[in-house]
Design a protein around this motif. Structure first.
Motif, PDB file in Angstrom:
ATOM      1  N   ALA A  81      31.873  43.386  33.708  1.00 52.30           N
ATOM      2  CA  ALA A  81      33.183  42.745  33.747  1.00 52.30           C
ATOM      3  C   ALA A  81      33.927  43.026  32.450  1.00 52.30           C
ATOM      4  CB  ALA A  81      33.028  41.249  33.961  1.00 52.30           C
ATOM      5  N   THR A  82      35.225  43.220  32.576  1.00 51.46           N
ATOM      6  CA  THR A  82      36.073  43.493  31.425  1.00 51.46           C
ATOM      7  C   THR A  82      37.347  42.670  31.532  1.00 51.46           C
ATOM      8  OG1 THR A  82      37.211  45.232  30.177  1.00 51.46           O
ATOM      9  CG2 THR A  82      37.178  45.480  32.563  1.00 51.46           C
ATOM     10  N   SER A  83      38.004  42.445  30.414  1.00 52.13           N
ATOM     11  CA  SER A  83      39.310  41.793  30.450  1.00 52.13           C
ATOM     12  C   SER A  83      40.400  42.780  30.022  1.00 52.13           C
ATOM     13  CB  SER A  83      39.315  40.539  29.574  1.00 52.13           C
ATOM     14  OG  SER A  83      38.820  40.829  28.298  1.00 52.13           O
ATOM     15  N   ARG A  84      40.025  44.044  29.837  1.00 48.73           N
ATOM     16  CA  ARG A  84      40.987  45.087  29.464  1.00 48.73           C
ATOM     17  C   ARG A  84      41.547  45.730  30.741  1.00 48.73           C
ATOM     18  NH1 ARG A  84      37.685  48.731  25.336  1.00 48.73           N
ATOM     19  NH2 ARG A  84      36.855  49.274  27.367  1.00 48.73           N
ATOM     20  N   VAL A  85      42.824  45.526  31.013  1.00 46.98           N
ATOM     21  CA  VAL A  85      43.419  46.058  32.235  1.00 46.98           C
ATOM     22  C   VAL A  85      43.438  47.583  32.240  1.00 46.98           C
ATOM     23  CG1 VAL A  85      44.781  44.018  32.784  1.00 46.98           C
ATOM     24  CG2 VAL A  85      45.766  45.778  31.337  1.00 46.98           C
ATOM     25  N   ARG A  86      43.428  48.215  31.084  1.00 47.69           N
ATOM     26  CA  ARG A  86      43.438  49.689  31.041  1.00 47.69           C
ATOM     27  C   ARG A  86      42.155  50.282  31.623  1.00 47.69           C
ATOM     28  NH1 ARG A  86      43.395  48.638  25.236  1.00 47.69           N
ATOM     29  NH2 ARG A  86      41.247  48.816  24.515  1.00 47.69           N
ATOM     30  N   ASP A  87      41.087  49.492  31.723  1.00 43.91           N
ATOM     31  CA  ASP A  87      39.842  49.964  32.331  1.00 43.91           C
ATOM     32  C   ASP A  87      39.973  50.155  33.842  1.00 43.91           C
ATOM     33  OD1 ASP A  87      38.653  49.919  29.850  1.00 43.91           O
ATOM     34  OD2 ASP A  87      37.644  47.985  30.161  1.00 43.91           O
ATOM     35  N   CYS A  88      41.062  49.676  34.412  1.00 41.10           N
ATOM     36  CA  CYS A  88      41.272  49.753  35.856  1.00 41.10           C
ATOM     37  C   CYS A  88      42.147  50.930  36.271  1.00 41.10           C
ATOM     38  CB  CYS A  88      41.896  48.453  36.354  1.00 41.10           C
ATOM     39  SG  CYS A  88      40.891  47.007  36.012  1.00 41.10           S
ATOM     40  N   PHE A  89      42.607  51.741  35.340  1.00 42.65           N
ATOM     41  CA  PHE A  89      43.520  52.847  35.619  1.00 42.65           C
ATOM     42  C   PHE A  89      42.983  53.789  36.688  1.00 42.65           C
ATOM     43  CE2 PHE A  89      45.314  57.073  34.616  1.00 42.65           C
ATOM     44  CZ  PHE A  89      46.658  56.789  34.732  1.00 42.65           C
ATOM     45  N   CYS A  93      37.057  48.928  38.478  1.00 47.53           N
ATOM     46  CA  CYS A  93      36.779  47.957  37.418  1.00 47.53           C
ATOM     47  C   CYS A  93      36.445  46.595  38.023  1.00 47.53           C
ATOM     48  CB  CYS A  93      37.955  47.833  36.462  1.00 47.53           C
ATOM     49  SG  CYS A  93      39.415  47.038  37.166  1.00 47.53           S
ATOM     50  N   LEU A  94      35.860  45.771  37.190  1.00 45.36           N
ATOM     51  CA  LEU A  94      35.580  44.377  37.500  1.00 45.36           C
ATOM     52  C   LEU A  94      36.324  43.596  36.432  1.00 45.36           C
ATOM     53  CD1 LEU A  94      33.953  42.697  39.495  1.00 45.36           C
ATOM     54  CD2 LEU A  94      32.007  42.860  37.960  1.00 45.36           C
ATOM     55  N   LEU A  95      37.475  43.074  36.776  1.00 50.45           N
ATOM     56  CA  LEU A  95      38.435  42.538  35.813  1.00 50.45           C
ATOM     57  C   LEU A  95      38.422  41.021  35.779  1.00 50.45           C
ATOM     58  CD1 LEU A  95      40.777  43.365  33.876  1.00 50.45           C
ATOM     59  CD2 LEU A  95      42.299  43.138  35.857  1.00 50.45           C
ATOM     60  N   ARG A  96      38.330  40.471  34.549  1.00 54.69           N
ATOM     61  CA  ARG A  96      38.455  39.017  34.335  1.00 54.69           C
ATOM     62  C   ARG A  96      39.908  38.732  33.965  1.00 54.69           C
ATOM     63  NH1 ARG A  96      33.281  39.325  31.299  1.00 54.69           N
ATOM     64  NH2 ARG A  96      34.608  39.964  29.581  1.00 54.69           N
ATOM     65  N   VAL A  97      40.545  37.862  34.716  1.00 54.27           N
ATOM     66  CA  VAL A  97      41.934  37.488  34.424  1.00 54.27           C
ATOM     67  C   VAL A  97      42.085  35.980  34.481  1.00 54.27           C
ATOM     68  CG1 VAL A  97      42.963  39.640  35.236  1.00 54.27           C
ATOM     69  CG2 VAL A  97      42.654  37.791  36.830  1.00 54.27           C
ATOM     70  N   ALA A 169      39.553  34.264  36.900  1.00 58.11           N
ATOM     71  CA  ALA A 169      39.191  34.961  38.134  1.00 58.11           C
ATOM     72  C   ALA A 169      38.457  36.245  37.787  1.00 58.11           C
ATOM     73  CB  ALA A 169      40.438  35.279  38.940  1.00 58.11           C
ATOM     74  N   LEU A 170      37.491  36.591  38.618  1.00 55.99           N
ATOM     75  CA  LEU A 170      36.791  37.865  38.513  1.00 55.99           C
ATOM     76  C   LEU A 170      37.233  38.691  39.716  1.00 55.99           C
ATOM     77  CD1 LEU A 170      34.772  39.509  36.877  1.00 55.99           C
ATOM     78  CD2 LEU A 170      32.959  38.553  38.273  1.00 55.99           C
ATOM     79  N   VAL A 171      37.967  39.760  39.441  1.00 53.95           N
ATOM     80  CA  VAL A 171      38.585  40.584  40.477  1.00 53.95           C
ATOM     81  C   VAL A 171      37.955  41.960  40.471  1.00 53.95           C
ATOM     82  CG1 VAL A 171      40.764  41.554  41.306  1.00 53.95           C
ATOM     83  CG2 VAL A 171      40.765  39.338  40.164  1.00 53.95           C
ATOM     84  N   SER A 172      37.493  42.396  41.640  1.00 54.41           N
ATOM     85  CA  SER A 172      36.923  43.730  41.787  1.00 54.41           C
ATOM     86  C   SER A 172      38.007  44.662  42.309  1.00 54.41           C
ATOM     87  CB  SER A 172      35.746  43.697  42.766  1.00 54.41           C
ATOM     88  OG  SER A 172      35.302  45.000  43.026  1.00 54.41           O
ATOM     89  N   ILE A 173      38.195  45.777  41.598  1.00 49.55           N
ATOM     90  CA  ILE A 173      39.151  46.790  42.018  1.00 49.55           C
ATOM     91  C   ILE A 173      38.389  48.075  42.205  1.00 49.55           C
ATOM     92  CG2 ILE A 173      41.234  48.072  41.370  1.00 49.55           C
ATOM     93  CD1 ILE A 173      41.916  45.570  39.603  1.00 49.55           C
TER      94      ILE A 173
END
Length: 179
Positions: A81-89, A93-97, A169-173
């Motif tokens: 999990a990451t909170s860096r949105v650039r990792d989703c480019f 990614c598995l984003l914490r928001v 929230a933990l969001v999978s993209i």
């Protein structure tokens, strides 16, 4: 007398074949609740072909068709999990928001340049995809919910809400199959 006896033997053989065919068909529904959907599909499709074999070759070929294993899902790689949105480019990614964010995407790959998480609620998230030529689409996902967006023959972007705890929230993209 021989004709009557030959007819009885023929009826006995045919009746014996029919009796041998019926138990597997009846056994298939009994095992259906204990199996998963892909596994139960194989016996169901094999039952109609084994119900009326027209030759000994077909009768012997039918049993070899039912033990065919169902396809197993491919293993997924473990993502941190990451909170860096650039990792989703790249769409993986598995984003914490915990607040609204804009997630930029590789437009050459997905057609869409970005999408926005508009709201992180107690049990859901809401996101918006703006179409490059105007308009857009909005979706609200509850825990375990998934939706996707895509354009023509390019990979889709799949968005899933894994969990929401204490306003995070933990969001999978993930990148899906081309649409």
């Amino acid at each position: 007398m021989r004709r009557v006896l030959a007819g009885c033997v023929l009826v006995g053989v045919v009746a014996g074949c029919g009796a041998a065919e019926e138990p597997p068909a009846a056994a298939a529904p009994a095992s259906t609740p204990a199996t998963t959907a892909p596994t139960s599909a194989a016996p169901t499709s094999a039952a109609p072909t084994s119900a009326a074999p027209t030759s000994a070759a077909e009768a012997s070929a039918t049993p070899s068709a039912s033990p065919t294993p169902s396809p197993s899902p491919s293993p997924t790689k473990k993502r941190k999990a990451t909170s860096r949105v650039r990792d989703c480019f790249d769409g993986d990614c598995l984003l914490r928001v915990s607040r609204p964010v804009t997630i930029r995407l590789n437009a050459k790959k997905f057609y869409y340049r970005q999408f926005h998480i508009l709201d992180v609620g107690k049990s859901s998230i809401t996101y918006l995809v703006e179409y490059p030529h105007g308009g857009g689409a909005q979706a609200t996902l509850g825990k375990g919910g998934t939706s996707s967006f895509g354009f023509r023959k390019r990979p889709t972007v799949e968005v899933s809400l894994v969990s929401v705890k204490k306003g995070r929230a933990l969001v999978s993209i993930t990148a899906g199959k081309p649409g």
